[in-house]
Design a protein around this motif. Structure first.
Motif, PDB file in Angstrom:
ATOM      1  N   ASP A 210       0.823  -1.208   0.000  1.00  0.00           N
ATOM      2  CA  ASP A 210       0.000   0.000   0.000  1.00  0.00           C
ATOM      3  C   ASP A 210       0.854   1.255   0.000  1.00  0.00           C
ATOM      4  OD1 ASP A 210      -3.156  -0.109   0.563  1.00  0.00           O
ATOM      5  OD2 ASP A 210      -2.227  -1.932   1.314  1.00  0.00           O
ATOM      6  N   ILE A 211       1.870   1.264   0.850  1.00  0.00           N
ATOM      7  CA  ILE A 211       2.705   2.454   0.982  1.00  0.00           C
ATOM      8  C   ILE A 211       3.467   2.723  -0.311  1.00  0.00           C
ATOM      9  CG2 ILE A 211       4.605   3.470   2.276  1.00  0.00           C
ATOM     10  CD1 ILE A 211       1.714   3.031   3.663  1.00  0.00           C
ATOM     11  N   GLN A 212       3.977   1.686  -0.935  1.00  0.00           N
ATOM     12  CA  GLN A 212       4.667   1.864  -2.213  1.00  0.00           C
ATOM     13  C   GLN A 212       3.707   2.362  -3.286  1.00  0.00           C
ATOM     14  OE1 GLN A 212       6.156  -2.168  -2.339  1.00  0.00           O
ATOM     15  NE2 GLN A 212       8.200  -1.552  -1.641  1.00  0.00           N
ATOM     16  N   ALA A 213       2.482   1.832  -3.287  1.00  0.00           N
ATOM     17  CA  ALA A 213       1.494   2.278  -4.272  1.00  0.00           C
ATOM     18  C   ALA A 213       1.114   3.735  -4.049  1.00  0.00           C
ATOM     19  CB  ALA A 213       0.250   1.386  -4.197  1.00  0.00           C
ATOM     20  N   TRP A 214       0.933   4.129  -2.791  1.00  0.00           N
ATOM     21  CA  TRP A 214       0.589   5.520  -2.500  1.00  0.00           C
ATOM     22  C   TRP A 214       1.736   6.467  -2.844  1.00  0.00           C
ATOM     23  CZ3 TRP A 214      -3.555   8.317  -1.914  1.00  0.00           C
ATOM     24  CH2 TRP A 214      -4.757   7.706  -1.573  1.00  0.00           C
ATOM     25  N   SER A 215       2.959   6.040  -2.603  1.00  0.00           N
ATOM     26  CA  SER A 215       4.107   6.872  -2.966  1.00  0.00           C
ATOM     27  C   SER A 215       4.113   7.134  -4.470  1.00  0.00           C
ATOM     28  CB  SER A 215       5.407   6.188  -2.539  1.00  0.00           C
ATOM     29  OG  SER A 215       6.533   6.940  -2.932  1.00  0.00           O
ATOM     30  N   THR A 216       3.899   6.077  -5.233  1.00  0.00           N
ATOM     31  CA  THR A 216       3.826   6.214  -6.689  1.00  0.00           C
ATOM     32  C   THR A 216       2.667   7.112  -7.104  1.00  0.00           C
ATOM     33  OG1 THR A 216       4.812   4.029  -7.028  1.00  0.00           O
ATOM     34  CG2 THR A 216       3.498   4.926  -8.840  1.00  0.00           C
TER      35      THR A 216
ATOM     36  N   VAL B  15      12.987   0.397   8.087  1.00  0.00           N
ATOM     37  CA  VAL B  15      13.120   1.843   7.938  1.00  0.00           C
ATOM     38  C   VAL B  15      13.507   2.232   6.521  1.00  0.00           C
ATOM     39  CG1 VAL B  15      15.541   1.930   8.687  1.00  0.00           C
ATOM     40  CG2 VAL B  15      14.076   3.938   8.981  1.00  0.00           C
ATOM     41  N   SER B  16      14.268   1.402   5.827  1.00  0.00           N
ATOM     42  CA  SER B  16      14.661   1.765   4.459  1.00  0.00           C
ATOM     43  C   SER B  16      13.440   1.890   3.554  1.00  0.00           C
ATOM     44  CB  SER B  16      15.634   0.740   3.895  1.00  0.00           C
ATOM     45  OG  SER B  16      15.038  -0.534   3.816  1.00  0.00           O
ATOM     46  N   ILE B  17      12.424   1.082   3.790  1.00  0.00           N
ATOM     47  CA  ILE B  17      11.210   1.165   2.979  1.00  0.00           C
ATOM     48  C   ILE B  17      10.454   2.448   3.283  1.00  0.00           C
ATOM     49  CG2 ILE B  17       8.978   0.074   2.500  1.00  0.00           C
ATOM     50  CD1 ILE B  17      10.339  -2.609   3.070  1.00  0.00           C
ATOM     51  N   TRP B  18      10.358   2.781   4.568  1.00  0.00           N
ATOM     52  CA  TRP B  18       9.682   4.031   4.921  1.00  0.00           C
ATOM     53  C   TRP B  18      10.454   5.211   4.333  1.00  0.00           C
ATOM     54  CZ3 TRP B  18       6.448   0.702   5.810  1.00  0.00           C
ATOM     55  CH2 TRP B  18       6.481  -0.252   6.823  1.00  0.00           C
TER      56      TRP B  18
END
Length: 588
Positions: free
Chosen positions: A227-233, A255-258
């Motif tokens: 979800d977070i990756q999709a929202w970032s995009t 933390v690297s993903i955030w």
């Protein structure tokens, strides 16, 4: 609309914390770098969120602490007026609307399956509310939780701009977290399905069309990474720069993903006590235990978020004046977002003086996160290297009675004279040699800028343990007659898979120790991941830590200290035997 009490909201939050998904382990083939002088958490070469925002920590206001489940267009506009007249000139610009602005997503969505605004609360709509903020020279933020609304799936609403529908992308076997309407309001999204990214894009585009400047997604756990990756995009393609923040109690192991996808991440649960006041001392105190493992992870582009700053409403905050100052001191030395939670229309004079202290705000905005020299006691010193030859130093008495807190310049990495300035009082304290002490009330603090007046020995850089452990036999100094030692090994903090430890070496003998190596054996397979004030070597369970240049000498009756973060699995027993330069020490 069914309203829930604060207690009900709190129960939903606790239920989520107690049901956190099993942690995912992500192994990154990256080159480990030495952390900067303030860092006690490993840093890896990685791109940060590249939307150009959050070059300094956010400053603003959030509706949750003071308004909770009763936001309205009128109430938000009133807070914005107060910010524009009293705080905007100091850098506070974001007005962020938290939960309870939307209708029940189990029954009601818009034509494309997105949350529908509760027009009984916001009769002019969200876009008009955002425009009002912009006309005041402020920015506007909004709140969501992950997933797709149950009502969207039940109604099989179309995904805007595509031939797909909500049912095509929903994982109806799992429900996402939603604190307002309960954990049956949102389904997970299956991002392997065509149309999934397009759905998030359409939602981000709607927020952009409303003039949203900030998005908080709440209830985020490791299971929500997609979800977070999709929202970032989605936010990047929306055509509007939108600050992206995550809540709450994020996993430090990811933390690297955030960092790669967002501008801020909550390191803890809510700071609010959900009692008769906004917070209590204990709800603030927990941040002292949790912040050290995130030090060094915040940097331009994304920051460690310690939650709301509730220091402005006097007795309503639930804190003494000393505690309020300590609260803001910690947030500032950790370069946390300064997101005020108080009612801005009823700030008392002392609270306003805290929130508008320009020297303390400058510490926060400089982005140099402090770490504790030791957490072996309630009297603690935290410091950050400012990169210009000066140091920011926080003195904290976390205990329940008056105590003296002292800092030795050697712990900062230099000796001799230094000029000292008290940042809260805007007072130059003069030139002070070798150390500084202050007697502090219970839960009180001082915030200093220390500038060495002579040549500076480089500040200790926390050591990042390599992924492949070298099998190096440390060189030890032979023990001479009259030498004796004791060791205090204190686990200062522990979390799932990790822990922090403070180790104090005491010279209990009659001769000076010139150069030292402390050795011990872990009983449960623990490993050191970062260490400061020493040089570590680990081979299997065997550990040795050797002095660095500035703490090699331990006079009779004195001590030295180092600290480290480590990893554990199953058990984390305290070592039972230590040797200093080959001589067994007593444990205390």
């Amino acid at each position: 609309m069914q309203k829930k009490s604060d207690q009900g909201v709190f129960i939903h939050r606790i239920r989520y914390y107690c049901a956190l998904p099993i942690l995912l382990i992500f192994i990154f083939s990256s080159v480990l770098m030495f952390a900067n002088a303030n860092s006690v958490h490993a840093s890896v070469v990685r791109p940060l969120e590249n939307n150009g925002l959050a070059q300094t920590p956010l400053m603003g206001w959030s509706s949750w602490s003071s308004i909770r489940n009763n936001p309205s267009e009128a109430a938000i506009k009133t807070q914005a007026q107060a910010m524009a007249s009293t705080l905007k000139s100091y850098g506070y610009t974001y007005i962020n609307l938290d939960d309870f602005w939307y209708l029940n997503p189990t029954t009601t969505v818009d034509q494309y399956g997105r949350w529908a605004t509760d027009t009984s609360r916001f009769p002019d709509g969200i876009a008009a509310t955002a425009s009002y903020m912009h006309n005041l020279g402020l920015k506007f933020g909004i709140y969501l939780t992950p997933g797709i609304p149950v009502a969207a799936v039940n109604q099989n609403t179309p995904i805007q701009g595509t031939s797909y529908h909500a049912a095509d992308i929903a994982d109806t076997s799992r429900h996402e977290v939603n604190y307002n309407y309960g954990n049956s309001a949102m389904y997970y999204i299956n991002y392997s399905k065509p149309g999934a990214q397009a759905f998030i894009n359409s939602w981000a585009n709607e927020l952009a069309s409303w003039g949203v400047d900030f998005l908080k997604i709440d209830g985020v756990g490791d299971a929500d990474i997609s979800d977070i990756q999709a929202w970032s995009t989605a936010l990047k393609q929306s055509g509007r720069n939108i600050y992206f923040s995550l809540s709450n109690n994020l996993d430090v192991n990811n933390v690297s993903i955030w960092q790669q996808n967002t501008n801020g991440w909550r390191i803890d649960g809510d700071v609010e006590c959900y009692c008769s006041t906004l917070v209590t001392w204990n709800s603030v105190l927990s941040r002292f235990n949790d912040a050290p493992r995130w030090v060094g992870d915040g940097k331009p582009g994304g920051w460690n978020d310690l939650d709301s700053l509730d220091v402005g409403n006097g007795s309503r905050d639930g804190l003494s004046n000393d505690e309020r100052q300590t609260y803001m001191t910690l947030w500032s030395i950790e370069s946390a977002p300064l997101s005020i939670g108080d009612n801005l229309t009823s700030l008392d004079s002392y609270g306003l003086s805290l929130l508008t202290n320009t020297e303390v705000i400058a510490v926060d905005q400089a982005g140099h996160q402090a770490h504790p020299i030791s957490q072996a006691s309630s009297q603690q010193v935290w410091f950050a290297d400012n990169g210009d030859g000066s140091y920011t130093v926080g003195l904290f008495n976390l205990g329940g009675s008056t105590a003296t807190v002292s800092v030795n310049w050697s712990s900062l990495g230099f000796s001799g004279p230094a000029s000292v300035r008290d940042l809260w009082s805007h007072t130059n304290l003069g030139t002070i040699t070798n150390s500084f002490s202050a007697t502090l009330n219970a839960h009180a603090s001082r915030l200093l800028k220390v500038t060495p007046g002579s040549a500076v020995t480089p500040t200790p850089t926390p050591t990042v343990m390599p992924t492949t452990t070298p099998t190096v036999t440390p060189t030890t100094t032979p023990v001479t007659g009259g030498q004796a030692c004791s060791v205090n090994y204190a686990i200062t903090n522990q979390w799932a898979g990790g822990f922090g430890t403070s180790v104090t070496i005491n010279n209990t003998g009659t001769t000076t120790i010139n150069g030292w190596t402390l050795t011990w054996t872990f009983a449960n397979g623990q490993t050191i991941t970062q260490l400061w004030n020493g040089t570590p070597t680990q081979s299997g369970a065997s550990v040795s830590v050797t002095n660095v240049s500035y703490n090699a000498t331990i006079s009779p009756g004195s001590n030295t200290n180092f600290g480290f973060n480590g990893a554990w699995n199953g058990s984390n027993a305290v070592p039972t035997s230590f040797a200093l330069n080959g001589k067994t020490c007593t444990t205390v």
